[in-house]
Design a protein around this motif. Sequence first.
Motif, PDB file in Angstrom:
ATOM      1  N   UNK A  56       0.770  -1.333   0.030  1.00 18.16           N
ATOM      2  CA  UNK A  56      -0.089   0.131   0.056  1.00 18.16           C
ATOM      3  C   UNK A  56       0.833   1.254  -0.018  1.00 18.16           C
ATOM      4  N   UNK A  57       1.837   1.158   0.729  1.00 15.15           N
ATOM      5  CA  UNK A  57       2.796   2.545   0.994  1.00 15.15           C
ATOM      6  C   UNK A  57       3.288   2.708  -0.307  1.00 15.15           C
ATOM      7  N   UNK A  58       4.058   1.417  -1.003  1.00 16.59           N
ATOM      8  CA  UNK A  58       4.675   1.578  -2.119  1.00 16.59           C
ATOM      9  C   UNK A  58       3.963   2.096  -3.376  1.00 16.59           C
ATOM     10  N   UNK A  59       2.704   1.778  -3.343  1.00 17.85           N
ATOM     11  CA  UNK A  59       1.735   2.256  -4.204  1.00 17.85           C
ATOM     12  C   UNK A  59       1.342   3.674  -4.184  1.00 17.85           C
ATOM     13  N   UNK A  60       1.259   4.151  -2.940  1.00 15.43           N
ATOM     14  CA  UNK A  60       0.763   5.507  -2.706  1.00 15.43           C
ATOM     15  C   UNK A  60       2.073   6.409  -3.014  1.00 15.43           C
ATOM     16  N   UNK A  61       3.351   5.833  -2.968  1.00 14.43           N
ATOM     17  CA  UNK A  61       4.318   6.799  -3.285  1.00 14.43           C
ATOM     18  C   UNK A  61       4.152   6.880  -4.751  1.00 14.43           C
ATOM     19  N   UNK A  62       3.962   5.855  -5.551  1.00 15.39           N
ATOM     20  CA  UNK A  62       4.129   6.054  -7.011  1.00 15.39           C
ATOM     21  C   UNK A  62       2.870   6.624  -7.517  1.00 15.39           C
ATOM     22  N   UNK A  98       1.924  14.079  -9.464  1.00 15.52           N
ATOM     23  CA  UNK A  98       2.675  15.226  -9.524  1.00 15.52           C
ATOM     24  C   UNK A  98       3.054  15.359 -11.185  1.00 15.52           C
ATOM     25  N   UNK A  99       3.418  14.235 -11.555  1.00 18.33           N
ATOM     26  CA  UNK A  99       3.648  14.290 -13.030  1.00 18.33           C
ATOM     27  C   UNK A  99       2.639  14.726 -14.131  1.00 18.33           C
TER      28      UNK A  99
END
Length: 240
Positions: free
Chosen positions: A209-215, A221-222
């Motif tokens: 979940x945290x990894x996905x939220x960062x991506x 932002x992109x």
Amino acid sequence: MGATPDLYFFNGILGMNDEPNRMKLQSNGKPTNMQPEYRALLPLWQTYPRQTAVLNIYGDKDDGSHSDGSVSNASSQSLRYLVAGRAKSYQERKIVWANAQHSKLHDNVQVNRVLIKFAGVLFWVNMSTWLNLTIVLLISGNLGFLCWYLSARLGVKSFKGLYFVDDERDREIALRVHNVCLNTFITGICLLMLLVFILMDSGWQLTVSRFGNIILCYLLLMMFGSNCQYYYLWRKYDRA
């Protein structure tokens, strides 16, 4: 399911302290006969993280032993009793036939697909409803605003293919803008791959979940940055 020399999360190993088709499970998943190593895990139920989603993958060689050659299916399924009512969710997936042998599960294509699907679903499920809705609204609003802005503010009357061909001037501007934006997009993808590499090799032990939220934050932002660049470049070239 994996194991270490001193700790494993199933109830017995064939040829050591279990035999094919010997152990049975009660309706609540409790083994009829508990091995000492399994019984020692029972107190951990009280501290098992409630936010954890569990996927239990086990193999069945379909040879009548109801096992993966090393661990019986009932032994593998005994994990349910250790986490039921505590974990956020619990799922089981049985892999059948030759490639379901215990040591081959790690290289089984079907297992890989199940894990990828589980990780992807887990990411979206763990996201709150308002965040999912916000993402959909942002993407839809972004496309709608882009079309409105080009039509109402910049005078673009038709949209055909990659470039706007309402007139020669619009086409020339669109060509220049899209070329710059395409280069920015390629750079963004390269940076995304670098970010994924850093996160996976960082040793931070991020949850799915945290990894996905960062991506996801990076992609948002992109998207926001590309929109700002698009509007800025179009107005810049339009005034030239």
